[in-house]
Design a protein around this motif. Sequence first.
Motif, PDB file in Angstrom:
ATOM      1  N   LYS A   1      32.864   6.005   0.371  1.00 14.89           N
ATOM      2  CA  LYS A   1      32.736   7.086   1.335  1.00 14.89           C
ATOM      3  C   LYS A   1      33.076   8.408   0.669  1.00 14.89           C
ATOM      4  O   LYS A   1      33.894   8.462  -0.251  1.00 14.89           O
ATOM      5  CB  LYS A   1      33.655   6.840   2.535  1.00 14.89           C
ATOM      6  CG  LYS A   1      33.267   5.612   3.343  1.00 14.89           C
ATOM      7  CD  LYS A   1      34.168   5.428   4.542  1.00 14.89           C
ATOM      8  CE  LYS A   1      33.752   4.196   5.346  1.00 14.89           C
ATOM      9  NZ  LYS A   1      34.611   3.982   6.536  1.00 14.89           N
ATOM     10  N   ASN A   2      32.438   9.478   1.141  1.00 17.38           N
ATOM     11  CA  ASN A   2      32.667  10.769   0.481  1.00 17.38           C
ATOM     12  C   ASN A   2      34.030  11.357   0.817  1.00 17.38           C
ATOM     13  O   ASN A   2      34.497  12.257   0.147  1.00 17.38           O
ATOM     14  CB  ASN A   2      31.541  11.753   0.812  1.00 17.38           C
ATOM     15  CG  ASN A   2      31.574  12.248   2.247  1.00 17.38           C
ATOM     16  OD1 ASN A   2      32.415  13.054   2.617  1.00 17.38           O
ATOM     17  ND2 ASN A   2      30.637  11.779   3.053  1.00 17.38           N
ATOM     18  N   ILE A   3      34.677  10.853   1.865  1.00 16.49           N
ATOM     19  CA  ILE A   3      36.032  11.285   2.195  1.00 16.49           C
ATOM     20  C   ILE A   3      36.998  10.182   1.784  1.00 16.49           C
ATOM     21  O   ILE A   3      36.905   9.058   2.256  1.00 16.49           O
ATOM     22  CB  ILE A   3      36.168  11.578   3.699  1.00 16.49           C
ATOM     23  CG1 ILE A   3      35.279  12.759   4.078  1.00 16.49           C
ATOM     24  CG2 ILE A   3      37.614  11.861   4.064  1.00 16.49           C
ATOM     25  CD1 ILE A   3      35.276  13.069   5.551  1.00 16.49           C
ATOM     26  N   HIS A   4      37.892  10.513   0.861  1.00 13.99           N
ATOM     27  CA  HIS A   4      38.832   9.526   0.320  1.00 13.99           C
ATOM     28  C   HIS A   4      40.245  10.065   0.540  1.00 13.99           C
ATOM     29  O   HIS A   4      40.838  10.700  -0.336  1.00 13.99           O
ATOM     30  CB  HIS A   4      38.545   9.314  -1.167  1.00 13.99           C
ATOM     31  CG  HIS A   4      39.354   8.221  -1.807  1.00 13.99           C
ATOM     32  ND1 HIS A   4      39.807   7.121  -1.121  1.00 13.99           N
ATOM     33  CD2 HIS A   4      39.804   8.079  -3.084  1.00 13.99           C
ATOM     34  CE1 HIS A   4      40.482   6.332  -1.938  1.00 13.99           C
ATOM     35  NE2 HIS A   4      40.511   6.906  -3.134  1.00 13.99           N
ATOM     36  N   ALA A   5      40.747   9.837   1.742  1.00 14.63           N
ATOM     37  CA  ALA A   5      41.999  10.461   2.166  1.00 14.63           C
ATOM     38  C   ALA A   5      43.190  10.042   1.305  1.00 14.63           C
ATOM     39  O   ALA A   5      44.161  10.793   1.174  1.00 14.63           O
ATOM     40  CB  ALA A   5      42.277  10.125   3.625  1.00 14.63           C
ATOM     41  N   GLU A   6      43.141   8.847   0.695  1.00 17.71           N
ATOM     42  CA  GLU A   6      44.291   8.359  -0.068  1.00 17.71           C
ATOM     43  C   GLU A   6      44.269   8.808  -1.524  1.00 17.71           C
ATOM     44  O   GLU A   6      45.147   8.451  -2.306  1.00 17.71           O
ATOM     45  CB  GLU A   6      44.331   6.819  -0.029  1.00 17.71           C
ATOM     46  CG  GLU A   6      44.668   6.224   1.337  1.00 17.71           C
ATOM     47  CD  GLU A   6      43.495   6.262   2.297  1.00 17.71           C
ATOM     48  OE1 GLU A   6      42.341   6.234   1.827  1.00 17.71           O
ATOM     49  OE2 GLU A   6      43.736   6.354   3.517  1.00 17.71           O
ATOM     50  N   ALA A   7      43.276   9.587  -1.916  1.00 19.31           N
ATOM     51  CA  ALA A   7      43.157   9.993  -3.320  1.00 19.31           C
ATOM     52  C   ALA A   7      44.349  10.854  -3.739  1.00 19.31           C
ATOM     53  O   ALA A   7      44.913  11.608  -2.951  1.00 19.31           O
ATOM     54  CB  ALA A   7      41.856  10.767  -3.528  1.00 19.31           C
TER      55      ALA A   7
END
Length: 296
Positions: free
Chosen positions: A208-214
């Motif tokens: 997914k283009n949103i990777h909140a845990e990055a």
Amino acid sequence: MTSSFKVKLGQGGFGTVYKGKILKGSDVAVKILNLSKGKGKEFINEVASVSKASHINIVTLFGFCLEGNKRALIYEFMSNGSLDKFIYREGHDESTPSLSWDQLYQIAIGIARGLEYLHKECNTRIFHFDIKPHNILLDENFCPKISDFGLAKLSLRSEKSVISLSDARGTMGYVAPEMWNKHLGGISHKSDVYSYGMMLLEIVGGRKNIHAEANHTSEIYFPYWIHKRLEQDTELGSNRIAENEAAKRMIIVGLWCIQTLPNERPSMSRVIDMLEGSMDSLEMPPKPILSAACDQ
């Protein structure tokens, strides 16, 4: 038709989808719309949009039910479900088959043709405004079909291509910048192009283009992450980019589609030309707009 809603196929923001069977014996998908959403506007949008569209890459609407405040849409049944379950590697169901690069490439072209039809060839121009893997359905042959027209906007061909909206619409991560910042440009078919481009990058990147845990900004801002791998010819999944023409082609086209300014994005007709044309004619797209912040 659904045997008392026996088999649930999925659930989205606008309703729940169940498997059903019509009198002729054919399987169908029955979408029951939520009562709390938009006072029926999504229902009207969907019926109005899909009933005007007839294309191999647009889901077919067989009929609808409107009884009091109960609303249902009856669609053709798509045996392979939605695209998202085939492309996201994280949390991947082992029972779901992996698609080859050629299959993913053909799916990308099919979606592009469906969007080109909506923007250019349909009698009434249709802007979808919610293109994402979850809204792309696959039939038994993995032919993609665009679905979920609840946020769609119809426009007469005689009207100008830029339209006005009373509210921003779409899904976070796929919404074009001009939808929330009018200074960047007008809202038009190029807003769908942006969503398509972000989806194309997800198809290749497998995430997914949103990777909140990055942990790092460069990991969070997905287009920069994938642009850097294209520049450096590093591994993407299990393949080196340069060794896979389909992957490289989809990345280049996807990055062109997500340019910040709408007039710098290609039309869907141009997207198809880029996907099917010579690799030598594809120019390297500029770095994504947030890349300077990511470099710091």
